[in-house]
Motif scaffolding. Structure first.
Motif, PDB file in Angstrom:
ATOM      1  N   ILE A  61       0.838  -1.202   0.000  1.00 41.30           N
ATOM      2  CA  ILE A  61       0.000   0.000   0.000  1.00 41.30           C
ATOM      3  C   ILE A  61       0.870   1.249   0.000  1.00 41.30           C
ATOM      4  O   ILE A  61       0.599   2.208  -0.726  1.00 41.30           O
ATOM      5  N   GLN A  62       1.909   1.227   0.805  1.00 44.36           N
ATOM      6  CA  GLN A  62       2.799   2.378   0.893  1.00 44.36           C
ATOM      7  C   GLN A  62       3.456   2.676  -0.456  1.00 44.36           C
ATOM      8  O   GLN A  62       3.602   3.841  -0.843  1.00 44.36           O
ATOM      9  N   GLU A  63       3.808   1.628  -1.177  1.00 47.12           N
ATOM     10  CA  GLU A  63       4.473   1.801  -2.472  1.00 47.12           C
ATOM     11  C   GLU A  63       3.506   2.220  -3.566  1.00 47.12           C
ATOM     12  O   GLU A  63       3.829   3.066  -4.406  1.00 47.12           O
ATOM     13  N   ASP A  64       2.315   1.630  -3.581  1.00 53.32           N
ATOM     14  CA  ASP A  64       1.354   1.918  -4.650  1.00 53.32           C
ATOM     15  C   ASP A  64      -0.064   1.709  -4.128  1.00 53.32           C
ATOM     16  O   ASP A  64      -0.635   0.629  -4.280  1.00 53.32           O
ATOM     17  N   GLU A  65      -0.614   2.744  -3.522  1.00 50.94           N
ATOM     18  CA  GLU A  65      -1.960   2.643  -2.974  1.00 50.94           C
ATOM     19  C   GLU A  65      -2.985   2.606  -4.106  1.00 50.94           C
ATOM     20  O   GLU A  65      -3.085   3.531  -4.907  1.00 50.94           O
ATOM     21  N   ARG A  66      -3.716   1.519  -4.172  1.00 49.84           N
ATOM     22  CA  ARG A  66      -4.773   1.361  -5.162  1.00 49.84           C
ATOM     23  C   ARG A  66      -5.734   0.315  -4.625  1.00 49.84           C
ATOM     24  O   ARG A  66      -5.485  -0.293  -3.572  1.00 49.84           O
ATOM     25  N   GLY A 147     -13.387   6.353  -8.783  1.00 51.43           N
ATOM     26  CA  GLY A 147     -13.946   5.036  -8.501  1.00 51.43           C
ATOM     27  C   GLY A 147     -13.954   4.127  -9.708  1.00 51.43           C
ATOM     28  O   GLY A 147     -13.596   2.940  -9.619  1.00 51.43           O
ATOM     29  N   PHE A 148     -14.342   4.654 -10.855  1.00 49.80           N
ATOM     30  CA  PHE A 148     -14.383   3.825 -12.064  1.00 49.80           C
ATOM     31  C   PHE A 148     -12.975   3.484 -12.555  1.00 49.80           C
ATOM     32  O   PHE A 148     -12.745   2.393 -13.092  1.00 49.80           O
ATOM     33  N   GLU A 149     -12.034   4.385 -12.351  1.00 50.41           N
ATOM     34  CA  GLU A 149     -10.635   4.083 -12.684  1.00 50.41           C
ATOM     35  C   GLU A 149     -10.103   2.964 -11.795  1.00 50.41           C
ATOM     36  O   GLU A 149      -9.360   2.093 -12.257  1.00 50.41           O
ATOM     37  N   GLN A 150     -10.512   2.966 -10.524  1.00 49.62           N
ATOM     38  CA  GLN A 150     -10.069   1.914  -9.608  1.00 49.62           C
ATOM     39  C   GLN A 150     -10.731   0.576  -9.934  1.00 49.62           C
ATOM     40  O   GLN A 150     -10.117  -0.486  -9.744  1.00 49.62           O
ATOM     41  N   LEU A 151     -11.960   0.597 -10.421  1.00 47.52           N
ATOM     42  CA  LEU A 151     -12.593  -0.642 -10.897  1.00 47.52           C
ATOM     43  C   LEU A 151     -11.758  -1.265 -12.007  1.00 47.52           C
ATOM     44  O   LEU A 151     -11.463  -2.467 -11.991  1.00 47.52           O
ATOM     45  N   ALA A 152     -11.371  -0.455 -12.985  1.00 51.41           N
ATOM     46  CA  ALA A 152     -10.578  -0.950 -14.109  1.00 51.41           C
ATOM     47  C   ALA A 152      -9.202  -1.415 -13.645  1.00 51.41           C
ATOM     48  O   ALA A 152      -8.686  -2.444 -14.120  1.00 51.41           O
ATOM     49  N   LEU A 155      -9.519  -4.784 -11.922  1.00 46.71           N
ATOM     50  CA  LEU A 155      -9.703  -5.836 -12.926  1.00 46.71           C
ATOM     51  C   LEU A 155      -8.362  -6.252 -13.522  1.00 46.71           C
ATOM     52  O   LEU A 155      -8.069  -7.449 -13.652  1.00 46.71           O
ATOM     53  N   ARG A 156      -7.527  -5.295 -13.891  1.00 40.83           N
ATOM     54  CA  ARG A 156      -6.211  -5.610 -14.455  1.00 40.83           C
ATOM     55  C   ARG A 156      -5.356  -6.405 -13.470  1.00 40.83           C
ATOM     56  O   ARG A 156      -4.697  -7.379 -13.830  1.00 40.83           O
ATOM     57  N   ASP A 157      -5.389  -5.990 -12.202  1.00 42.89           N
ATOM     58  CA  ASP A 157      -4.604  -6.699 -11.187  1.00 42.89           C
ATOM     59  C   ASP A 157      -5.119  -8.114 -10.961  1.00 42.89           C
ATOM     60  O   ASP A 157      -4.333  -9.065 -10.848  1.00 42.89           O
ATOM     61  N   SER A 163      -7.754 -15.981 -13.637  1.00 39.37           N
ATOM     62  CA  SER A 163      -8.089 -15.872 -15.066  1.00 39.37           C
ATOM     63  C   SER A 163      -9.587 -15.893 -15.321  1.00 39.37           C
ATOM     64  O   SER A 163     -10.040 -15.590 -16.427  1.00 39.37           O
ATOM     65  N   GLN A 164     -10.382 -16.236 -14.306  1.00 37.81           N
ATOM     66  CA  GLN A 164     -11.831 -16.327 -14.482  1.00 37.81           C
ATOM     67  C   GLN A 164     -12.509 -14.962 -14.487  1.00 37.81           C
ATOM     68  O   GLN A 164     -13.628 -14.820 -14.967  1.00 37.81           O
ATOM     69  N   ILE A 165     -11.839 -13.957 -13.937  1.00 34.58           N
ATOM     70  CA  ILE A 165     -12.460 -12.637 -13.889  1.00 34.58           C
ATOM     71  C   ILE A 165     -12.517 -12.050 -15.297  1.00 34.58           C
ATOM     72  O   ILE A 165     -11.604 -12.250 -16.104  1.00 34.58           O
ATOM     73  N   ASP A 166     -13.622 -11.383 -15.638  1.00 34.75           N
ATOM     74  CA  ASP A 166     -13.772 -10.850 -16.989  1.00 34.75           C
ATOM     75  C   ASP A 166     -14.316  -9.431 -16.946  1.00 34.75           C
ATOM     76  O   ASP A 166     -14.488  -8.841 -15.883  1.00 34.75           O
ATOM     77  N   GLU A 167     -14.615  -8.891 -18.119  1.00 33.15           N
ATOM     78  CA  GLU A 167     -15.019  -7.496 -18.230  1.00 33.15           C
ATOM     79  C   GLU A 167     -16.349  -7.203 -17.540  1.00 33.15           C
ATOM     80  O   GLU A 167     -16.660  -6.039 -17.258  1.00 33.15           O
ATOM     81  N   GLU A 168     -17.145  -8.224 -17.265  1.00 30.49           N
ATOM     82  CA  GLU A 168     -18.413  -8.006 -16.565  1.00 30.49           C
ATOM     83  C   GLU A 168     -18.194  -7.379 -15.191  1.00 30.49           C
ATOM     84  O   GLU A 168     -19.082  -6.723 -14.647  1.00 30.49           O
ATOM     85  N   PHE A 169     -17.003  -7.594 -14.644  1.00 35.36           N
ATOM     86  CA  PHE A 169     -16.700  -7.008 -13.335  1.00 35.36           C
ATOM     87  C   PHE A 169     -16.831  -5.491 -13.345  1.00 35.36           C
ATOM     88  O   PHE A 169     -17.212  -4.888 -12.336  1.00 35.36           O
ATOM     89  N   LEU A 170     -16.554  -4.867 -14.485  1.00 39.04           N
ATOM     90  CA  LEU A 170     -16.631  -3.411 -14.572  1.00 39.04           C
ATOM     91  C   LEU A 170     -18.052  -2.905 -14.362  1.00 39.04           C
ATOM     92  O   LEU A 170     -18.264  -1.768 -13.927  1.00 39.04           O
TER      93      LEU A 170
END
Length: 214
Positions: A61-66, A147-152, A155-157, A163-170
């Motif tokens: 978190i300290q290095e890259d809070e997201r 908030g929407f940037e953090q959703l995306a 998803l990338r992370d 591998s089961q997570i997909d674009e529907e998560f957005l």
């Protein structure tokens, strides 16, 4: 003592840093063994993780809070304390972890978070106590770009580990894991707020009450 009149009473604990920091870990361990829900912000969680010796999660978190690093820190504490619910509130979004099985659906948890965001938005804009009749105004206010940037970003992370997570998560902001659900919920950001005091309390109490009223 709180449960004497109602053994089924559900309790939320909102974190506040103790003045005597060396006592904090023991106090939190005792308290969190008795409550169902815990609330904290993005800065406070770093102190808690560090005091418990969870240095890997703290450093991430300290290095890259997201959203993703905050989720990993929240999950560590959530499992360590055996909580039912962990609510981390940050500017523009919330990270919420709930245990499986949970009394209500993750969709209702998400809706409760959006309700809390609306309550908090009115408080930020006008200050003082929130008048219920003003809540309708928030329907015309957009949720934050953050908030929407953090959703995306989440998803990338997550694609790197699941591998089961997909674009529907957005569109949903909900992801099911083996023993829990995690929700990334965009919230409102009010420019030039009248008041920021008690925002965490407002968010956590409103969302948890909305859940329990479902």
């Amino acid at each position: 003592a709180l449960r004497q009149g109602n053994p089924e009473l559900r309790i939320h604990y909102e974190y506040v840093p103790m003045k005597v920091e060396e006592l904090e870990t023991e106090v939190l361990s005792q308290v969190c063994g008795k409550v169902q829900s815990f609330g904290v912000n993005e800065n406070e969680i770093k102190r808690v993780l560090q005091n418990y010796g969870f240095h890997k999660e703290y450093a991430a978190i300290q290095e890259d809070e997201r959203a993703y690093t905050l989720y990993l820190g929240a999950l560590k504490l959530f499992r360590h304390w055996g909580l039912e619910r962990f609510h981390l509130h940050n500017l523009g979004y919330y990270v919420v972890v709930v245990a499986k099985p949970y009394p209500i659906s993750p969709q209702k948890v998400r809706q409760a978070c959006l309700y809390a965001s609306a309550v908090n938005a009115i408080k930020a804009k006008y200050g003082g106590y929130v008048e219920p009749q003003k809540l309708a105004e928030v329907a015309n206010w957009p949720l934050s770009k953050i908030g929407f940037e953090q959703l995306a970003s989440f998803l990338r992370d997550m694609k790197q580990v699941d591998s089961q997570i997909d674009e529907e998560f957005l569109g949903e902001g909900i992801w099911e894991q083996e023993d829990h659900y995690v929700m990334i919920v965009p919230s409102h950001v009010i420019p030039n707020p009248v008041s920021t005091v008690g925002m965490g309390d407002t968010i956590s109490s409103s969302s948890y009450l909305a859940e329990l009223s479902s």
